[in-house]
Every structure is written in structure tokens, then in C-alpha cells.
Design a protein around this motif. Structure first.
Motif, short mmCIF file in Angstrom:
data_model
loop_
_atom_site.label_atom_id
_atom_site.label_comp_id
_atom_site.label_asym_id
_atom_site.label_seq_id
_atom_site.Cartn_x
_atom_site.Cartn_y
_atom_site.Cartn_z
N LEU A 288 0.83 -1.21 0.00
CA LEU A 288 0.00 0.00 0.00
C LEU A 288 0.86 1.26 0.00
CD1 LEU A 288 -2.76 -1.07 2.55
CD2 LEU A 288 -3.05 -0.73 0.09
N MET A 289 1.97 1.22 0.73
CA MET A 289 2.88 2.36 0.73
C MET A 289 3.41 2.63 -0.68
SD MET A 289 4.60 4.79 2.24
CE MET A 289 4.76 4.55 4.01
N LEU A 290 3.78 1.57 -1.40
CA LEU A 290 4.29 1.75 -2.76
C LEU A 290 3.21 2.30 -3.69
CD1 LEU A 290 6.38 1.58 -4.92
CD2 LEU A 290 5.97 -0.88 -5.13
N ILE A 291 1.98 1.85 -3.54
CA ILE A 291 0.89 2.39 -4.36
C ILE A 291 0.74 3.89 -4.13
CG2 ILE A 291 -1.63 2.45 -4.54
CD1 ILE A 291 -1.70 -0.50 -4.56
N MET A 292 0.84 4.32 -2.87
CA MET A 292 0.70 5.74 -2.55
C MET A 292 1.89 6.54 -3.06
SD MET A 292 -0.84 5.61 1.33
CE MET A 292 -1.32 7.34 1.36
N VAL A 293 3.10 6.07 -2.82
CA VAL A 293 4.30 6.81 -3.23
C VAL A 293 4.37 6.91 -4.75
CG1 VAL A 293 6.82 6.84 -3.23
CG2 VAL A 293 5.60 6.23 -1.15
N SER A 294 4.14 5.78 -5.45
CA SER A 294 4.21 5.81 -6.92
C SER A 294 3.11 6.69 -7.50
CB SER A 294 4.12 4.40 -7.49
OG SER A 294 2.89 3.79 -7.14
N GLY A 295 1.94 6.70 -6.86
CA GLY A 295 0.86 7.55 -7.34
C GLY A 295 1.18 9.03 -7.26
N MET A 296 1.89 9.43 -6.20
CA MET A 296 2.23 10.84 -6.02
C MET A 296 3.57 11.22 -6.65
SD MET A 296 0.82 11.97 -2.27
CE MET A 296 1.24 10.56 -1.25
N ALA A 297 4.38 10.23 -7.07
CA ALA A 297 5.70 10.53 -7.64
C ALA A 297 5.67 10.64 -9.16
CB ALA A 297 6.71 9.46 -7.23
N THR A 298 4.66 10.07 -9.81
CA THR A 298 4.57 10.07 -11.27
C THR A 298 3.49 11.05 -11.73
OG1 THR A 298 3.09 8.16 -11.08
CG2 THR A 298 5.41 7.71 -11.51
N MET A 299 3.29 11.12 -13.07
CA MET A 299 2.28 12.01 -13.63
C MET A 299 1.44 11.26 -14.65
SD MET A 299 4.25 15.67 -14.09
CE MET A 299 5.53 15.06 -15.16
N SER A 300 0.17 11.54 -14.69
CA SER A 300 -0.72 10.91 -15.67
C SER A 300 -0.53 11.57 -17.04
CB SER A 300 -2.17 11.04 -15.23
OG SER A 300 -2.56 12.40 -15.18
N GLY A 301 -0.99 10.85 -18.08
CA GLY A 301 -0.81 11.35 -19.43
C GLY A 301 -1.47 12.70 -19.69
N GLY A 302 -2.65 12.90 -19.10
CA GLY A 302 -3.38 14.15 -19.34
C GLY A 302 -2.64 15.38 -18.84
N VAL A 303 -2.20 15.34 -17.58
CA VAL A 303 -1.50 16.51 -17.04
C VAL A 303 -0.09 16.60 -17.61
CG1 VAL A 303 -2.83 16.61 -14.91
CG2 VAL A 303 -0.77 15.23 -14.98
N LEU A 304 0.51 15.46 -17.97
CA LEU A 304 1.83 15.48 -18.60
C LEU A 304 1.77 16.27 -19.91
CD1 LEU A 304 4.73 14.23 -18.28
CD2 LEU A 304 3.96 12.44 -19.82
N ALA A 305 0.73 16.00 -20.70
CA ALA A 305 0.55 16.74 -21.95
C ALA A 305 0.32 18.22 -21.68
CB ALA A 305 -0.62 16.15 -22.73
N ALA A 306 -0.40 18.52 -20.60
CA ALA A 306 -0.66 19.92 -20.25
C ALA A 306 0.65 20.63 -19.91
CB ALA A 306 -1.63 19.99 -19.08
N TYR A 307 1.52 19.98 -19.15
CA TYR A 307 2.79 20.60 -18.79
C TYR A 307 3.69 20.78 -20.00
CZ TYR A 307 1.30 19.25 -14.09
OH TYR A 307 0.58 19.09 -12.93
N ILE A 308 3.66 19.81 -20.92
CA ILE A 308 4.44 19.93 -22.15
C ILE A 308 3.99 21.16 -22.93
CG2 ILE A 308 4.89 18.86 -24.41
CD1 ILE A 308 4.70 16.13 -22.98
N GLY A 309 2.67 21.35 -23.02
CA GLY A 309 2.15 22.52 -23.72
C GLY A 309 2.51 23.82 -23.02
N MET A 310 2.46 23.82 -21.68
CA MET A 310 2.79 25.03 -20.92
C MET A 310 4.25 25.44 -21.13
SD MET A 310 0.84 24.22 -17.31
CE MET A 310 1.68 25.52 -16.40
N LEU A 311 5.16 24.48 -20.93
CA LEU A 311 6.58 24.80 -20.98
C LEU A 311 7.07 25.03 -22.41
CD1 LEU A 311 7.89 22.19 -18.37
CD2 LEU A 311 7.51 24.63 -18.02
N GLY A 312 6.43 24.38 -23.38
CA GLY A 312 6.84 24.57 -24.77
C GLY A 312 6.52 25.95 -25.30
N CYS A 313 5.52 26.62 -24.73
CA CYS A 313 5.14 27.99 -25.11
C CYS A 313 4.89 28.14 -26.61
CB CYS A 313 6.23 28.98 -24.67
SG CYS A 313 6.47 29.04 -22.89
#
Length: 547
Positions: A288-313
Motif C-alpha cells: 500500500l505504501m508503494l501504491i501511494m508513493v508511486s501515485g504521487m511521484a509520477t504524472m498521468s498522461g493528461g496533465v503530462l501533456a498539459a505541462y508539455i504545452g505550458m513549458l513549450g510555449c
């Protein structure tokens, strides 16, 4: 007969006396190192300034070359402007605006292209020191220090390091992430087609500027729908199964937790556990600890794409570069999460190494799956928008209160101490120096430690969306002295490590296994700490080989 009781010696318990002493020593050493480093930097800066103002005769070719390049660029811009005016297509005011936009895009494109890779004993040594301190911090917060399986931890850190090294040094891996990044950029183009239909002229950044609601939120909705479609078709499960199988074999962890960890590279912190939904009620505390840590340490595809768009300007070259690093950051976070989770809560129970993906599908057919993904994406986009509105308002409120507390003498001292970066007491100023020691330890260049420290603070206390928004603003204002700082900041911000995520993951995973909800709540703060440390380890590893 008198019963004797064996007195146990004082333990370094969580928040116990010995723990506090060790923690205070580490913090004190970090602050001393930061102060010494800042003092050395301040002593060296006048010399550097003098060298800039009075170029040395020993480097005439460099100065002449820069002058020639600058002259050539100016001549090209002048000729282009003259041709445009003579053609009668645009007026002088529009030319100056277009030239400024072109110049800014050119600057963005060169930022990450200028990074140099090299082997430096000092940089590598500092990175190793930073990683060692991070591992020590995780060990101090461990629930059972004697039971830590250092083989599993070592293999996880080694895999994380290999990914970082290959992304920077190994051309085939670089090409893989570059192609993957271009795929993300292409999908961003598909999103823009749908957004153009809905919002029309409001999507034109050259005429009305960059508006977050129109440029970023549609990306979250579309990527959520696309992820649901790939999940329904079974494509995502095959990729996740392969990654989970590798992690199970290399690090001797259970099949269920490895699948959830691998799934978090592509899915959100509450969607990835769906792949092992039937196993969660029987999971051990360590799983359960690993499920929680991995969930908060990685990023989902949707927000990852959003950050790519933000930083790419909006610049294609810059977008691909950031896509490559954001993708590698999320992939590196998977083995990093295993390392930190298995230190914070070592496995003491028998595990099942079989890797079996749940056959449960989202939706009854393709259209139903797309519909479910779209609805989920819409909820996520609305949640992001509302969260950003509230947190930016709270930041403004805190800064307003701090400005009332502050007085002119303090403002002058802050301006002098920060060399003009901050002119008064603010939340950004406080966060910059609160995380100064740990940012210094992972190897961020001295001149940019305050900026990256502020980003880390915004990520932890607020959300990573606020952090990436600030990083985008810093890029536009050219505040960083080194491209290395930009790359490392991208890795530092990776993941959902913030206080709001604790509630999200307890609610999401706890809903699948109500009998484990109390354990999830018990490990919330530790999981947050572990996920934050994962991002810092990734940044330290990447920073070892950047000039």
C-alpha cells in the motif's frame, strides 16, 4: 520470584529525541553549506561582472565572433523588416510585435539545445552526496529500519540511474524518448483542432496572448479520453504488464504493486490502482505504501501533456525537448518510488510475484469508453481550474498579509540579500530559502538555487501546476543563469507530491478497499515525503552529467 524486565535502550523513533537530534544536525549542516556557498558566490560575482564589463584581451576572437553574430542577426532582422514594409503587408507596429515574438521563440528554442553533457568529478560527487542524504532522510522516517531490503532499494536506484544516464548519453534511448515526445506534440495538435472549433479566435496566442483555460484545459480532457480508449482496447495493459514484469524480476516485489507502479507512468494516482483493484483489499502495508508513493511521484498522461504545452510555449523545438524530459522524469519516478517506499515501509510479509493484469474494462464498447474518459477528463480539468483559482488567490492573500507585516528596512535588506530578485517579504521569497539546503545538495547551480527552491516549495505546499506555471513564467523572463537549472527544475517538479494528493489517494484507493483506509491515512505524510524525495533523486542523477 521477582520478575525482571529488560530495559530497552532509547530508539530513534519517529519524532523521538534521537530522531530530532539527527534531523537537526542534517538541517544545520545543510544551512551552513548553503550560507558558505552563497558567500563564495557573492565574492566571485564582482569579478565576473568586471570581466563582462572589461573583456580580456586573451579572448578577442570570442568577443569578435559574438559581435559578428549579433551584427548578422540584426542585419537579417532589418532586411526582413524592410522587405515587409516595402511589400505593404504589415505596418511598423505589427513588425515590432512580430519581431519580439520571433525573438522570444528563438530564445526558447536555444535554451535546452545549449545544454552540454560532460563528466565532472565535482558534479558527480555532489550528486552522489545529495542522493546519499536523500536516502538517509528516507531511512530516518522508516517504520522499521532494520528490515530494509537494501538489495531491492539498490536495484531500484540503479534502474533509475540507468534511465537517467541513457536519456542523456545513449543516442538510441534519446531517439526513443524524442519520438515519443513528438507523438505527444502531434496529439497536442489534434487537441488544438478541437479547441479551435470551440473557441475560434480565442486560441490565437499572437493576438490575445496565452490564456490558460483555452490552451491547457482542453488537452487534459482529450488525453483522458484517449487514455480510456487505449485502456479499453487493451494496448495500455500490455505496455504496463511488460514494465511490471521487468520490475518484479529485477527488484523482487509483488506483481500487483509492480503493475500499479508501472501503470502510474501513464495513468493518474487513482486510475492506475484499478488495474489491481481485486488485490488491494489483501495487500500488505508495504504494498500500500508503494501504491501511494508511486501515485504521487509520477504524472498521468493528461496533465503530462498539459505541462508539455505550458513549458513549450508554442515553440515546436522547445515542446519536443520538454516532452522528452517530462516523459523520462515520469518513467524514472517508477523505480525511484520503489526505492523510497521500500525504505519507508519495508516488506515483512510473503509476497505474490505473479503479474496478472485485471481484465476489467472501462465501458461496454469503444464509444462508451471514450465517453467515460471524456467525462473524467472534464471533471479533472474543472478541478484543476478551480484549484488554480483558489491557490493563486490564497498566494495573493498571504503576500498581502506579509506586505503589511513587512517594513521598509526589511524590504531593503531583502532586496540587498537576494540581489534584487525579491524586493519585499513574500511567500515566494520564503520558499526560495526554506528549501535552499536540499536544492544545493542535488547540484543546482548556485545562482539559480533560490528559484528552484521556490518551485519545490510551491509544488509541495500548493500544487505542481502552480510550480510549472511559475517555471513557465521564469522561462519567459529568462531568470535562469544556466540551462542545467531548467532541466533539473523540470525533474524536481515531476509528480503529484502535495498535501491535496493525500486526500485524493486516500479517497480513491480507500474506496476500492475500505478495510485499508485507516492504513492509507496513517501513511499519508510518509508517502508525500517519499514521492518528493523521488523527484529530488531524479534531478540529482540528471544533474551529474549536465554542464
Amino acid at each position: 520470584m521477582k520478575k525482571t524486565t529488560k530495559k530497552s535502550g532509547p530508539r530513534i523513533g519517529f519524532m523521538g529525541p534521537k530522531f530530532l537530534k539527527v534531523a537537526l544536525v542534517i538541517i544545520a549542516v545543510g544551512f551552513v553549506c548553503g550560507i558558505v556557498n552563497a558567500a563564495v558566490t557573492n565574492q566571485n560575482e564582482p569579478t565576473a561582472t568586471a570581466q563582462v564589463e572589461q573583456p580580456q584581451a586573451a579572448e578577442p576572437q570570442t568577443s569578435e565572433t559574438v559581435a559578428e553574430v549579433a551584427g548578422a542577426d540584426a542585419a537579417e532582422v532589418e532586411n526582413a523588416s524592410a522587405q515587409s514594409i516595402s511589400a505593404g503587408s504589415v505596418n511598423p507596429d505589427e513588425i515590432s510585435k512580430d519581431e519580439q515574438l520571433a525573438k522570444r521563440k528563438e530564445m526558447f528554442s536555444r535554451i535546452l539545445q545549449e545544454k552540454e553533457l560532460h563528466f565532472s568529478a565535482g558534479a558527480i560527487g555532489k550528486g552522489i552526496l545529495g542522493i546519499a542524504v536523500i536516502v538517509l532522510i528516507a531511512w530516518l522516517f522508516s517504520t522499521d529500519r532494520k528490515k530494509v531490503n537494501w538489495r531491492t532499494v539498490g536495484m531500484a536506484l540503479l534502474l533509475q540511474f540507468i534511465i537517467a544516464f541513457c536519456v542523456l548519453m545513449f543516442p538510441p534511448v534519446q531517439k526513443f524518448f524524442e519520438v515519443f515526445g513528438k507523438c505527444f506534440v502531434a496529439v497536442l495538435g489534434w487537441t488544438k483542432a478541437g479547441a479551435d472549433f470551440l473557441f475560434g479566435p480565442l486560441m490565437d496566442t499572437t493576438s490575445i496572448g496565452y490564456i490558460f483555460v483555452f490552451q491547457i484545459l482542453p488537452t487534459i480532457v482529450f488525453f483522458s479520453a484517449l487514455t480510456s480508449l487505449l485502456f479499453y482496447l487493451g494496448i495500455l495493459q500490455k505496455v504496463v504488464w511488460f514494465m511490471g514484469w521487468i520490475m518484479t524480476k529485477l527488484m523482487n516485489i509483488s506483481g500487483a504493486e509492480s503493475l500499479s507502479c508501472a501503470g502510474n507512468v501513464f495513468l493518474g494516482q487513482t486510475e492506475a490502482p484499478l488495474m489491481v483493484k481485486e488485490y488491494i483489499p489483501r495487500m500488505s502495508r508495504s504494498e500500500l505504501m508503494l501504491i501511494m508513493v508511486s501515485g504521487m511521484a509520477t504524472m498521468s498522461g493528461g496533465v503530462l501533456a498539459a505541462y508539455i504545452g505550458m513549458l513549450g510555449c508554442g515553440d515546436p523545438v522547445m515542446t519536443v525537448e520538454f516532452a522528452k524530459h517530462l516523459l523520462s522524469a515520469s518513467v524514472m519516478a517508477a523505480p525511484g518510488a520503489i526505492a523510497m517506499a521500500k525504505i519507508l515501509k519495508p516488506e515483512t510479509e510473503k509476497i505474490d510475484n505473479s503479474v496478472q493484469v485485471s481484465k476489467e474494462k472501462l465501458g461496454s464498447n469503444v464509444l462508451d469508453a471514450i465517453s467515460i474518459g471524456t467525462t473524467q477528463g472534464l471533471k479533472l480539468a474543472a478541478n484543476v481550474a478551480a484549484m488554480l483559482l483558489v491557490f493563486y488567490a490564497l498566494i495573493a492573500g498571504v503576500n498581502y498579509i506579509l506586505n503589511i507585516i513587512s517594513f521598509p528596512a526589511m524590504d531593503r535588506w531583502i532586496a540587498a540579500a537576494t540581489e534584487g530578485r525579491y524586493t519585499d517579504l513574500s511567500l515566494e521569497c520564503i520558499l526560495s530559502y526554506l528549501f535552499y539546503p536540499i536544492i544545493w545538495l542535488i547540484g543546482v547551480p548556485s545562482a539559480d538555487i533560490g528559484y528552484v527552491g521556490r518551485l519545490l516549495g510551491e509544488k509541495l505546499i500548493l500544487t505542481e501546476f502552480i510550480g510549472y506555471g511559475s517555471l513557465t513564467e521564469m522561462l519567459q523572463n529568462s531568470v535562469f543563469s544556466s540551462p542545467k537549472s531548467i532541466v533539473m527544475a523540470t525533474y524536481v517538479l515531476c509528480g503529484f507530491a502535495n498535501f491535496a494528493s493525500i486526500g485524493i489517494i486516500i479517497g480513491g484507493v480507500g474506496g476500492m478497499a475500505p478495510n485499508k483506509q485507516s492504513i492509507l491515512g496513517e501513511y499519508g505524510i510518509r508517502a508525500l515525503l517519499g514521492s518528493a524525495l523521488v523527484a529530488l533523486v531524479s534531478a540529482a542523477m540528471v544533474g551529474m552529467f549536465l554542464a
